[in-house]
Design an enzyme around this catalytic site. Structure first.
Site, PDB file in Angstrom:
ATOM      1  N   HIS A   2      19.063  25.000 -11.072  1.00 27.55           N
ATOM      2  CA  HIS A   2      18.006  25.941 -10.153  1.00 27.55           C
ATOM      3  C   HIS A   2      18.614  26.571  -8.082  1.00 27.55           C
ATOM      4  O   HIS A   2      19.229  25.674  -7.933  1.00 27.55           O
ATOM      5  CB  HIS A   2      16.620  24.919  -9.489  1.00 27.55           C
ATOM      6  CG  HIS A   2      15.412  26.128  -9.553  1.00 27.55           C
ATOM      7  ND1 HIS A   2      15.817  26.963  -8.778  1.00 27.55           N
ATOM      8  CD2 HIS A   2      15.041  26.630 -10.577  1.00 27.55           C
ATOM      9  CE1 HIS A   2      14.204  27.982  -8.228  1.00 27.55           C
ATOM     10  NE2 HIS A   2      13.869  27.987  -9.491  1.00 27.55           N
ATOM     11  N   ASP A  25      11.982  26.149 -17.655  1.00 28.24           N
ATOM     12  CA  ASP A  25      12.595  26.544 -19.019  1.00 28.24           C
ATOM     13  C   ASP A  25      12.230  25.883 -19.505  1.00 28.24           C
ATOM     14  O   ASP A  25      13.112  25.802 -21.083  1.00 28.24           O
ATOM     15  CB  ASP A  25      13.017  27.830 -18.730  1.00 28.24           C
ATOM     16  CG  ASP A  25      13.000  29.405 -18.037  1.00 28.24           C
ATOM     17  OD1 ASP A  25      11.677  29.162 -17.954  1.00 28.24           O
ATOM     18  OD2 ASP A  25      13.152  28.965 -17.558  1.00 28.24           O
TER      19      ASP A  25
END
Ligand code: SDX
Length: 371
Positions: free
Chosen positions: A257, A308
């Site tokens: 991320h 996700d």
């Protein structure tokens, strides 16, 4: 001029919608953990748009408005039938449908605050209907009309299958919607803000955002995670598969991320849901494989999973087709996009950064016939 590749660490706006501070995510100051455990998606929509939680009457009113606006024009449904349906990704269909929907909104270019709020409700209400309708039409099935007595989560699953979901599915899907609703200045939200900062309309802003979410480095990653799990096939194959990928310096979908370092606070909720749902469906292997992948990637690369990763096995366990995972992300995230669009309009300035030119120096023009 100095260049910051990917705008990492660049603060491009102020916003009172969501914050990521020390790996803690809040919506309007409410910890995502509390919201995930306790709130309905509609409550979160109200929170993001009004910067406060609704009381009972306000929540009921929003639910009524969303239900009243959930139908989509027949022309939009018929438009789906003209698509080369076996080749079209549902995210491309959604991007096209939202743009097309704007043609039927007489207020599309009415930029008053009141009209913008009405359009926000219409778009929020219609997005689930569009995704579910396309999913059915491409299989030669008739779309299922939204019901006025169901909330957003239950209604979506109902429109997809024609059957009312049980409470476990509804609760899980609601939680997934809450967890995906907003995320500060992520790529699709930034795209939406850049678009409407030209004073373009809301439909253009949401259409642009859907385009940005579609990419596998962003929302498209959840579908890629399921593709990876399917390719791996069983827990025994995980180690070789992941080691090979890492040795080839390939990205593992659902990991990493731009902002989080210790980990994405949404992932633990999805992980717990994945464990529960995969057991209930008699397919614990999806969860077990995911855990093993997580162990390998975090041990070897110290890169934790993002939102996700476990959402893939959650949606799969809910019986959802894999290429609908990213459109479902959009069904939730449209709430955040709309909040940011309204915030951008309220305090607007054109967003126009610079590029450091690194092409050739001044050149003498040579006429076509002399080249
Ligand atoms: C979302 O921004 C948001 O808020 C997005 C989101 C939201 O709610 O809106 O949280 C939703 O988009 C989640 C991210 C979904 N994407 C993926 O899962 C795709 C896989 N992940 C990556 O490609 C990557 O981690 C990104 C795109 C998420 C972030 O990219 P960055 O910040 O540009 O990081 P990078 O690619 O420059 O990586 C830094 C280092 C590199 O190693 P070095 O070259 O420095 O040695 O970390 C490594 C990368 O190779 N790395 C990975 C990796 N992610 C980063 N290595 C293997 N697998 C990965 N997934």
């Amino acid at each position: 001029m100095s260049v910051t590749k990917g705008l990492e660490g660049v603060v491009a706006t102020t916003s009172s919608i969501s914050s990521i501070i020390d790996d803690t995510l809040t919506y309007v100051g409410y910890n995502i953990d509390d919201l995930a455990e306790n709130s309905s998606f509609e409550e979160v929509v109200y929170l993001l748009w009004n910067r406060r939680l609704p009381n009972t009457l306000e929540l009921e009113d929003l639910k009524i408005q969303l239900a009243a606006n959930a139908s989509v024009p027949e022309e939009v449904l018929n438009h789906f039938k003209t698509f080369p349906i076996d080749k079209v990704h549902p995210m491309a269909a959604l991007r096209t449908a939202v743009s097309y929907l704007g043609l039927f909104d007489e207020e599309a270019d009415n930029a008053t605050d009141e009209a913008n709020l009405r359009k926000a409700i219409r778009l929020q209400a219609k997005m689930p209907t569009l995704v579910a309708a396309f999913a059915r039409i491409r299989k030669g099935l008739e779309p299922v009309a939204p019901r006025k007595d169901l909330g957003v989560a239950a209604n979506f699953l109902y429109m997809l299958t024609g059957e009312e979901p049980d409470s476990i599915a509804e609760e899980a899907f609601n939680k997934a919607l809450v967890l995906h609703a907003d995320h500060e200045l992520n790529a699709s939200t930034f795209t939406a803000r850049v678009c409407v900062a030209t004073l373009s309309d809301i439909y253009s802003g949401i259409t642009s955002a859907i385009g940005a979410l579609k990419g596998p480095l962003h929302g498209g990653a959840n579908e890629q995670v399921m593709k990876m799990l399917t390719e791996i096939g069983s827990v025994e194959n995980v180690e070789d598969y992941i080691n090979q990928k890492l040795a080839n310096k390939e990205k593992i979908m659902g990991f990493g991320h731009r902002v989080y370092r210790k980990g994405d606070p949404r992932a633990k909720h999805l992980k717990a849901m994945s464990e529960k749902l995969t057991k209930l469906t008699g397919e614990p292997k999806w969860y077990e494989m995911s855990v093993k992948i997580e162990d390998l990637v975090t041990n070897q690369k110290n890169i934790p999973p993002n939102v996700d990763f476990y959402s893939a096995s959650v949606y799969h366990s809910l019986g959802i087709e894999h290429d609908l995972f990213t459109p479902i992300f959009a069904v939730s995230r449209v709430s955040g996009w709309l909040a940011h669009i309204l915030e951008q309009y309220a305090n607007n300035r054109l967003i126009r950064p610079r590029a450091e030119y690194n092409g050739p120096g001044m050149q003498s023009y040579v006429r076509l016939e002399d080249r």
